[in-house]
Design a protein around this motif. Sequence first.
Motif, PDB file in Angstrom:
ATOM      1  N   TYR A   1       0.840  -1.206   0.000  1.00  0.00           N
ATOM      2  CA  TYR A   1       0.000   0.000   0.000  1.00  0.00           C
ATOM      3  C   TYR A   1       0.870   1.250   0.000  1.00  0.00           C
ATOM      4  CZ  TYR A   1      -3.450   3.513   1.240  1.00  0.00           C
ATOM      5  OH  TYR A   1      -4.251   4.634   1.227  1.00  0.00           O
ATOM      6  N   ARG A   2       0.549   2.162  -0.908  1.00  0.00           N
ATOM      7  CA  ARG A   2       1.240   3.458  -0.952  1.00  0.00           C
ATOM      8  C   ARG A   2       0.192   4.527  -1.255  1.00  0.00           C
ATOM      9  NH1 ARG A   2       6.247   3.630  -4.854  1.00  0.00           N
ATOM     10  NH2 ARG A   2       7.414   2.873  -3.046  1.00  0.00           N
ATOM     11  N   GLY A   3      -0.266   5.189  -0.192  1.00  0.00           N
ATOM     12  CA  GLY A   3      -1.284   6.237  -0.348  1.00  0.00           C
ATOM     13  C   GLY A   3      -0.648   7.535  -0.817  1.00  0.00           C
ATOM     14  N   PRO A   4      -1.416   8.625  -0.761  1.00  0.00           N
ATOM     15  CA  PRO A   4      -0.886   9.893  -1.265  1.00  0.00           C
ATOM     16  C   PRO A   4       0.198  10.529  -0.389  1.00  0.00           C
ATOM     17  CG  PRO A   4      -3.151  10.165  -0.465  1.00  0.00           C
ATOM     18  CD  PRO A   4      -2.846   8.698  -0.404  1.00  0.00           C
ATOM     19  N   LEU A   5       0.365  10.052   0.839  1.00  0.00           N
ATOM     20  CA  LEU A   5       1.377  10.641   1.720  1.00  0.00           C
ATOM     21  C   LEU A   5       2.739  10.666   1.023  1.00  0.00           C
ATOM     22  CD1 LEU A   5       1.578  11.436   4.910  1.00  0.00           C
ATOM     23  CD2 LEU A   5       3.004   9.385   4.972  1.00  0.00           C
ATOM     24  N   SER A   6       3.371  11.823   1.019  1.00  0.00           N
ATOM     25  CA  SER A   6       4.693  11.896   0.379  1.00  0.00           C
ATOM     26  C   SER A   6       5.515  12.965   1.079  1.00  0.00           C
ATOM     27  CB  SER A   6       4.550  12.211  -1.116  1.00  0.00           C
ATOM     28  OG  SER A   6       3.731  13.343  -1.290  1.00  0.00           O
ATOM     29  N   SER A   7       5.532  12.882   2.392  1.00  0.00           N
ATOM     30  CA  SER A   7       6.270  13.867   3.174  1.00  0.00           C
ATOM     31  C   SER A   7       7.070  13.141   4.246  1.00  0.00           C
ATOM     32  CB  SER A   7       5.290  14.835   3.845  1.00  0.00           C
ATOM     33  OG  SER A   7       4.387  14.110   4.658  1.00  0.00           O
ATOM     34  N   CYS A   8       8.051  13.845   4.758  1.00  0.00           N
ATOM     35  CA  CYS A   8       8.929  13.183   5.730  1.00  0.00           C
ATOM     36  C   CYS A   8       9.478  14.193   6.718  1.00  0.00           C
ATOM     37  CB  CYS A   8      10.071  12.490   4.998  1.00  0.00           C
ATOM     38  SG  CYS A   8      11.088  11.490   6.109  1.00  0.00           S
ATOM     39  N   ASN A   9       9.708  13.732   7.935  1.00  0.00           N
ATOM     40  CA  ASN A   9      10.313  14.589   8.960  1.00  0.00           C
ATOM     41  C   ASN A   9      11.831  14.665   8.822  1.00  0.00           C
ATOM     42  OD1 ASN A   9      10.319  11.838   9.620  1.00  0.00           O
ATOM     43  ND2 ASN A   9      10.569  12.228  11.788  1.00  0.00           N
ATOM     44  N   TYR A  10      12.433  13.771   8.028  1.00  0.00           N
ATOM     45  CA  TYR A  10      13.853  13.877   7.728  1.00  0.00           C
ATOM     46  C   TYR A  10      14.005  14.607   6.387  1.00  0.00           C
ATOM     47  CZ  TYR A  10      15.147  10.392  11.341  1.00  0.00           C
ATOM     48  OH  TYR A  10      15.359   9.710  12.518  1.00  0.00           O
ATOM     49  N   GLY A  11      15.236  14.964   6.076  1.00  0.00           N
ATOM     50  CA  GLY A  11      15.428  15.725   4.841  1.00  0.00           C
ATOM     51  C   GLY A  11      16.613  15.221   4.031  1.00  0.00           C
ATOM     52  N   CYS A  12      16.670  13.904   3.789  1.00  0.00           N
ATOM     53  CA  CYS A  12      17.799  13.325   3.048  1.00  0.00           C
ATOM     54  C   CYS A  12      17.916  14.039   1.690  1.00  0.00           C
ATOM     55  CB  CYS A  12      17.597  11.832   2.848  1.00  0.00           C
ATOM     56  SG  CYS A  12      17.322  10.963   4.407  1.00  0.00           S
TER      57      CYS A  12
ATOM     58  N   CYS B   1      16.497  12.644  -1.590  1.00  0.00           N
ATOM     59  CA  CYS B   1      15.101  12.187  -1.594  1.00  0.00           C
ATOM     60  C   CYS B   1      14.142  13.348  -1.852  1.00  0.00           C
ATOM     61  CB  CYS B   1      14.807  11.543  -0.238  1.00  0.00           C
ATOM     62  SG  CYS B   1      13.074  11.093  -0.044  1.00  0.00           S
ATOM     63  N   PRO B   2      13.214  13.199  -2.803  1.00  0.00           N
ATOM     64  CA  PRO B   2      12.294  14.305  -3.108  1.00  0.00           C
ATOM     65  C   PRO B   2      11.262  14.588  -2.014  1.00  0.00           C
ATOM     66  CG  PRO B   2      11.757  12.352  -4.428  1.00  0.00           C
ATOM     67  CD  PRO B   2      13.031  12.038  -3.681  1.00  0.00           C
ATOM     68  N   PHE B   3      11.120  13.670  -1.035  1.00  0.00           N
ATOM     69  CA  PHE B   3      10.069  13.844  -0.025  1.00  0.00           C
ATOM     70  C   PHE B   3      10.572  14.485   1.255  1.00  0.00           C
ATOM     71  CE2 PHE B   3       9.499   9.908  -2.470  1.00  0.00           C
ATOM     72  CZ  PHE B   3       8.566  10.427  -3.353  1.00  0.00           C
ATOM     73  N   GLY B   4      11.905  14.661   1.348  1.00  0.00           N
ATOM     74  CA  GLY B   4      12.514  15.194   2.551  1.00  0.00           C
ATOM     75  C   GLY B   4      11.964  16.563   2.901  1.00  0.00           C
ATOM     76  N   LYS B   5      11.597  16.697   4.166  1.00  0.00           N
ATOM     77  CA  LYS B   5      11.148  17.972   4.732  1.00  0.00           C
ATOM     78  C   LYS B   5       9.975  18.583   3.992  1.00  0.00           C
ATOM     79  CE  LYS B   5      13.771  18.298   8.307  1.00  0.00           C
ATOM     80  NZ  LYS B   5      13.125  18.145   9.601  1.00  0.00           N
ATOM     81  N   TRP B   6       9.272  17.780   3.235  1.00  0.00           N
ATOM     82  CA  TRP B   6       8.077  18.245   2.545  1.00  0.00           C
ATOM     83  C   TRP B   6       6.932  18.244   3.548  1.00  0.00           C
ATOM     84  CZ3 TRP B   6       6.919  20.515  -1.904  1.00  0.00           C
ATOM     85  CH2 TRP B   6       5.592  20.516  -2.320  1.00  0.00           C
ATOM     86  N   LYS B   7       6.113  19.275   3.519  1.00  0.00           N
ATOM     87  CA  LYS B   7       4.969  19.314   4.443  1.00  0.00           C
ATOM     88  C   LYS B   7       3.664  19.312   3.657  1.00  0.00           C
ATOM     89  CE  LYS B   7       6.587  21.398   8.738  1.00  0.00           C
ATOM     90  NZ  LYS B   7       7.836  20.732   8.686  1.00  0.00           N
TER      91      LYS B   7
END
Length: 295
Positions: A7-18, A21-27
């Motif tokens: 399962y991979r829903g629409p969530l595409s954000s992360c509390n880390y900011g590698c 990675c395009p999802f890093g620090k995205w809110k």
Amino acid sequence: MKLTVLYRGPLSSCNYGCEYCPFGKWKHTEEELAKDRADLERFVSWVEARTGDTMSVFFTPWGEALIWPWYQQALARLTRLAHVERVAVQTNLSCHLDWVKDCRAEKLGIWATYHPEWTKRHRFLAKCETLSSLGVRYSAGMVGFTRFAEEAEALRRELPEDAYLWINAVKDGQEEPYTAEDIARFTAVDPLFPVNNVRHPSLGRACKGGESVISVDGEGTARRCHFIDEAIGNIYAPDFDQALRPRPCSKATCGCHIGYVHMDYLELDRVFGSGILERVPVKPLWREGVAARAE
Ligand code: SF4
Ligand code: SF4
């Protein structure tokens, strides 16, 4: 029927900011988070209703899911279902672990990635220790950038001997290709590194993707895996099960653990057994490697 759902829903954000990675620090906005939560609720209800099947669920979010209570609750809910065999999740393990007590720990599998640029080794190890004390099976791993080799060796030394540490080979985005020495170093940490450091030929090969393993997004669109865009149906359609059938792979190669482990000819189900989703081999390969080197 036996069905595994990635399962991979629409969530595409992360509390880390590698930085790679395009999802890093995205809110996300509140609205986007509410949509992710509603999609997840619909998915969990769908799994709950499939009582005639043996199900496994693997959460492979674009970003970090376990910092959100609705994912923690979803894992707990799913592990408590009699017809659900295994519930696994990919995570950076930055979350608190209080929610694990609400899970059937023996059904939970954690794929934990250590990001040395975003957390300290001792903190990551403390979380691994907590998982062990709660009876949760986990694998720990790192991205195989050569600049992380020393840290990977240190983590290997400090992890319990029977914990598996995988190294994900960097096939794109590495400044220089691996040297023989890099490969030997990472293989000493992860005996299965050579398996991951290959794009396995897959065109026309038998793969469980689309038959007993599917990838599902927030809308319920099902694909055979995360790597082939073509949809095979929608899980919320009443006749969805008719879409499940053998499909030879249509891509030239498959280079990611979450995909190639389902290809028949590699026989990796024999290596991973029931730990195939969270990437835990049947035998503690590292411990065997230590014994072999000591002989
Ligand atoms: S922890 Fe994972 S999802 Fe988060 S920024 Fe790093 S690579 Fe991306
Ligand atoms: S081999 Fe890989 S790319 Fe091909 S169907 Fe299976 S998981 Fe998908």
